[in-house]
Design a protein around this motif. Structure first.
Motif, PDB file in Angstrom:
ATOM      1  N   ALA A   1       3.548   9.236  -4.734  1.00  0.00           N
ATOM      2  CA  ALA A   1       2.311   8.977  -3.999  1.00  0.00           C
ATOM      3  C   ALA A   1       1.350  10.157  -4.105  1.00  0.00           C
ATOM      4  O   ALA A   1       1.712  11.249  -4.548  1.00  0.00           O
ATOM      5  CB  ALA A   1       2.622   8.686  -2.532  1.00  0.00           C
ATOM      6  N   ILE A   2       0.126   9.929  -3.696  1.00  0.00           N
ATOM      7  CA  ILE A   2      -0.930  10.939  -3.698  1.00  0.00           C
ATOM      8  C   ILE A   2      -1.044  11.533  -2.295  1.00  0.00           C
ATOM      9  O   ILE A   2      -1.048  10.795  -1.296  1.00  0.00           O
ATOM     10  CB  ILE A   2      -2.281  10.306  -4.105  1.00  0.00           C
ATOM     11  N   LEU A   3      -1.154  12.852  -2.200  1.00  0.00           N
ATOM     12  CA  LEU A   3      -1.309  13.512  -0.905  1.00  0.00           C
ATOM     13  C   LEU A   3      -2.786  13.769  -0.615  1.00  0.00           C
ATOM     14  O   LEU A   3      -3.478  14.418  -1.411  1.00  0.00           O
ATOM     15  CB  LEU A   3      -0.545  14.837  -0.880  1.00  0.00           C
TER      16      LEU A   3
ATOM     17  N   TYR B   1      -5.298   4.934  -8.730  1.00  0.00           N
ATOM     18  CA  TYR B   1      -4.505   5.797  -9.597  1.00  0.00           C
ATOM     19  C   TYR B   1      -3.036   5.378  -9.642  1.00  0.00           C
ATOM     20  O   TYR B   1      -2.405   5.373 -10.700  1.00  0.00           O
ATOM     21  CB  TYR B   1      -4.603   7.242  -9.104  1.00  0.00           C
ATOM     22  N   THR B   2      -2.489   4.996  -8.505  1.00  0.00           N
ATOM     23  CA  THR B   2      -1.067   4.653  -8.432  1.00  0.00           C
ATOM     24  C   THR B   2      -0.785   3.178  -8.694  1.00  0.00           C
ATOM     25  O   THR B   2       0.350   2.802  -9.008  1.00  0.00           O
ATOM     26  CB  THR B   2      -0.493   4.992  -7.046  1.00  0.00           C
ATOM     27  N   GLY B   3      -1.799   2.332  -8.528  1.00  0.00           N
ATOM     28  CA  GLY B   3      -1.584   0.894  -8.646  1.00  0.00           C
ATOM     29  C   GLY B   3      -0.826   0.319  -7.463  1.00  0.00           C
ATOM     30  O   GLY B   3      -0.300  -0.800  -7.532  1.00  0.00           O
TER      31      GLY B   3
ATOM     32  N   LEU C   1       0.380   5.515   4.033  1.00  0.00           N
ATOM     33  CA  LEU C   1       1.012   6.116   5.201  1.00  0.00           C
ATOM     34  C   LEU C   1       0.004   7.069   5.840  1.00  0.00           C
ATOM     35  O   LEU C   1      -0.550   7.940   5.163  1.00  0.00           O
ATOM     36  CB  LEU C   1       2.278   6.884   4.815  1.00  0.00           C
ATOM     37  N   MET C   2      -0.221   6.899   7.129  1.00  0.00           N
ATOM     38  CA  MET C   2      -1.319   7.566   7.820  1.00  0.00           C
ATOM     39  C   MET C   2      -0.822   8.310   9.049  1.00  0.00           C
ATOM     40  O   MET C   2       0.046   7.828   9.773  1.00  0.00           O
ATOM     41  CB  MET C   2      -2.354   6.508   8.227  1.00  0.00           C
TER      42      MET C   2
ATOM     43  N   ALA D   1       0.961   4.281  -1.927  1.00  0.00           N
ATOM     44  CA  ALA D   1      -0.110   4.825  -2.773  1.00  0.00           C
ATOM     45  C   ALA D   1      -0.472   6.237  -2.354  1.00  0.00           C
ATOM     46  O   ALA D   1      -0.672   7.116  -3.196  1.00  0.00           O
ATOM     47  CB  ALA D   1      -1.345   3.929  -2.696  1.00  0.00           C
ATOM     48  N   ALA D   2      -0.599   6.445  -1.035  1.00  0.00           N
ATOM     49  CA  ALA D   2      -1.047   7.751  -0.557  1.00  0.00           C
ATOM     50  C   ALA D   2      -0.482   8.044   0.816  1.00  0.00           C
ATOM     51  O   ALA D   2      -0.279   7.145   1.640  1.00  0.00           O
ATOM     52  CB  ALA D   2      -2.568   7.812  -0.509  1.00  0.00           C
ATOM     53  N   VAL D   3      -0.248   9.321   1.039  1.00  0.00           N
ATOM     54  CA  VAL D   3       0.046   9.849   2.364  1.00  0.00           C
ATOM     55  C   VAL D   3      -1.200  10.611   2.801  1.00  0.00           C
ATOM     56  O   VAL D   3      -1.611  11.566   2.128  1.00  0.00           O
ATOM     57  CB  VAL D   3       1.265  10.796   2.338  1.00  0.00           C
ATOM     58  N   ILE D   4      -1.806  10.191   3.896  1.00  0.00           N
ATOM     59  CA  ILE D   4      -3.000  10.862   4.395  1.00  0.00           C
ATOM     60  C   ILE D   4      -2.732  11.348   5.812  1.00  0.00           C
ATOM     61  O   ILE D   4      -2.200  10.608   6.638  1.00  0.00           O
ATOM     62  CB  ILE D   4      -4.255   9.950   4.346  1.00  0.00           C
TER      63      ILE D   4
END
Length: 429
Positions: free
Chosen positions: A220-222, A134-136, A141-142, A191-194
């Motif tokens: 980013a996506i959460l 989705y973000t490319g 970040l984990m 891209a994402a923070v998980i």
């Protein structure tokens, strides 16, 4: 003292043909005091398990979280047997798939669509893939443990076998530290923070709201990894408890009372990418037996008062552990870790004793009381004040022995069984 003759025989046989003699690290014999613990379970009933030698234990592990409504629950068994007589995996999907997807979208705050897989790590990996598409962007970040897949385990100390190029794409951040998170969001195209939304004693006031705000601020996506927290603290998980809806969520463990199923759910525009080339597909994702179990389990979890009961018993245990730590003046060695629904004891070393020495005394003692647990407990619907009292009596005895061991700076005459020897150890005493 219990006899474990058959258990020991099976253990020796399995060690010859299967590493660690357990398919899950945290169920391995190495996590318990040798000579005081069974290795093989025969059957369960409510919150009790019976090993292959006929010994009975109160189970505060609950299969590491999946057993939410209790072993051998009649309504779950009935639903499973009914579906067994039809099919498990077939050439077409079951109508249960529709029912369960609708139910998940009904009870999980962020869920507009859902995709079923098998293990928690499958669900977190699917979420990460959807976020990257989705973000490319590539960087993740984990914070927390998110399964055995390369993108996650490669950022841990247990990264053997994971290519260096993959390891560089995931960066750890510190729980409850917004400055650390924002620094890493600024420094990377994320891209994402998980994260596991509930860790240790839970999020600070406003922390999860701020994480969401920062994540979106930097494009980013959460993702909430609710494989552990889901169905244990509230029907809708941590996002319901703290009123913070992520973009995507991974569920597993407690959603089917022990049957293997997990799910990634969230925003429609993110999940619809699966129809547009993002590959999330497994042979057993549509297993109808696990779905039947999940629907039956959720029906019990939805009953009024279910989580009130879990929190009541959990609070008794949580507060009781702290009272006993204070009683034996052990606050420099032991700490209550977790929130009431999922809590336990954290251990530190002292003098010449390592944290594993201290934990071994605890393990040996509670096992002698018929309590199966190695540090952090899970609860199911069948745990009552009776079982809580036994747990706390065992803990009291264990803490008194830990006090003696610390005072004499030795385990001599205190630890009779073997030391716990977990696969993954901390780098401190």
């Amino acid at each position: 003292m219990n006899s474990f003759t058959k258990s020991d025989e099976l253990l020796q046989r399995e060690l010859k043909v299967s590493p660690l003699a357990a398919q899950t690290y945290s169920k391995s014999y190495r996590y318990f005091s040798k000579g005081f613990a069974p290795s093989y379970m025969d059957h369960g009933e409510g919150c009790y398990i019976y090993d292959v030698d006929g010994n009975k234990f109160i189970d505060f592990m609950c299969a590491l979280g999946p057993i939410t409504v209790g072993y051998n629950e009649p309504s779950v068994n009935e639903a499973v047997i009914k579906q067994v007589n039809k099919f498990s995996s077939g050439s077409l999907q079951s109508e249960l798939e529709v029912e369960l997807a609708e139910k998940i979208c009904e009870i999980i705050p962020c869920a507009e669509m859902v995709r079923f897989v098998k293990n928690g790590g499958d669900a977190t990996t699917a979420a990460v893939r959807l976020a990257r598409a989705y973000t490319g962007r590539d960087i993740i970040l984990m914070c927390g443990y998110h399964g055995m897949h390369d993108w996650s385990i490669g950022a841990s100390d247990n990264h053997k076998g994971v290519p260096e190029a993959v390891r560089k794409l995931t960066i750890n951040f510190t729980y409850n530290d917004l400055n650390d998170l924002e620094t890493k969001l600024k420094e990377n195209e994320v891209a994402a923070v998980i994260l596991e939304p509930i860790q240790s004693n839970g999020p600070k006031d406003g922390y999860l709201d701020a994480v969401k705000e920062l994540t979106h601020k930097y494009g980013a996506i959460l993702i909430f990894d609710e494989v552990v927290s889901g169905f244990h603290y509230a029907l809708g998980g941590a996002q319901e408890k703290f009123n913070v809806a992520p973009d995507l969520v991974a569920f597993g463990k407690g959603m089917a009372n022990g049957y293997p199923i997990s799910a990634v759910a969230g925003r429609r525009d993110l999940l619809e990418q699966i129809e547009q080339g993002v590959f999330v597909s497994t042979t057993f994702g549509g297993d109808s037996i696990a779905m039947a179990a999940s629907l039956a389990t959720i029906k019990i979890l939805e009953q009024p008062g279910f989580y009130d009961h879990i929190n009541k018993i959990g609070t008794i245990l949580h507060d009781g552990i702290q009272e006993r730590i204070d009683k034996y003046d052990l606050n420099d060695v032991l700490a209550v870790s977790g929130m009431p629904a999922h809590c336990g004891v954290a251990f530190e070393g002292h003098g010449s004793l390592s944290y594993l020495d201290v934990q071994s005394v605890y393990s040996q003692t509670i096992l002698q009381y018929g309590v199966l647990q190695f540090a952090i407990y899970f609860l199911n619907a069948h745990h009552t004040e009776k079982e809580a009292k036994i747990y706390l009596d065992a803990t009291d005895e264990a803490f008194s022995l830990i006090r003696k061991a610390i005072d004499k700076d030795s385990l001599d005459g205190i630890l009779v069984g073997g030391k716990v020897d977990p696969v993954f150890k901390r780098n401190i005493k």
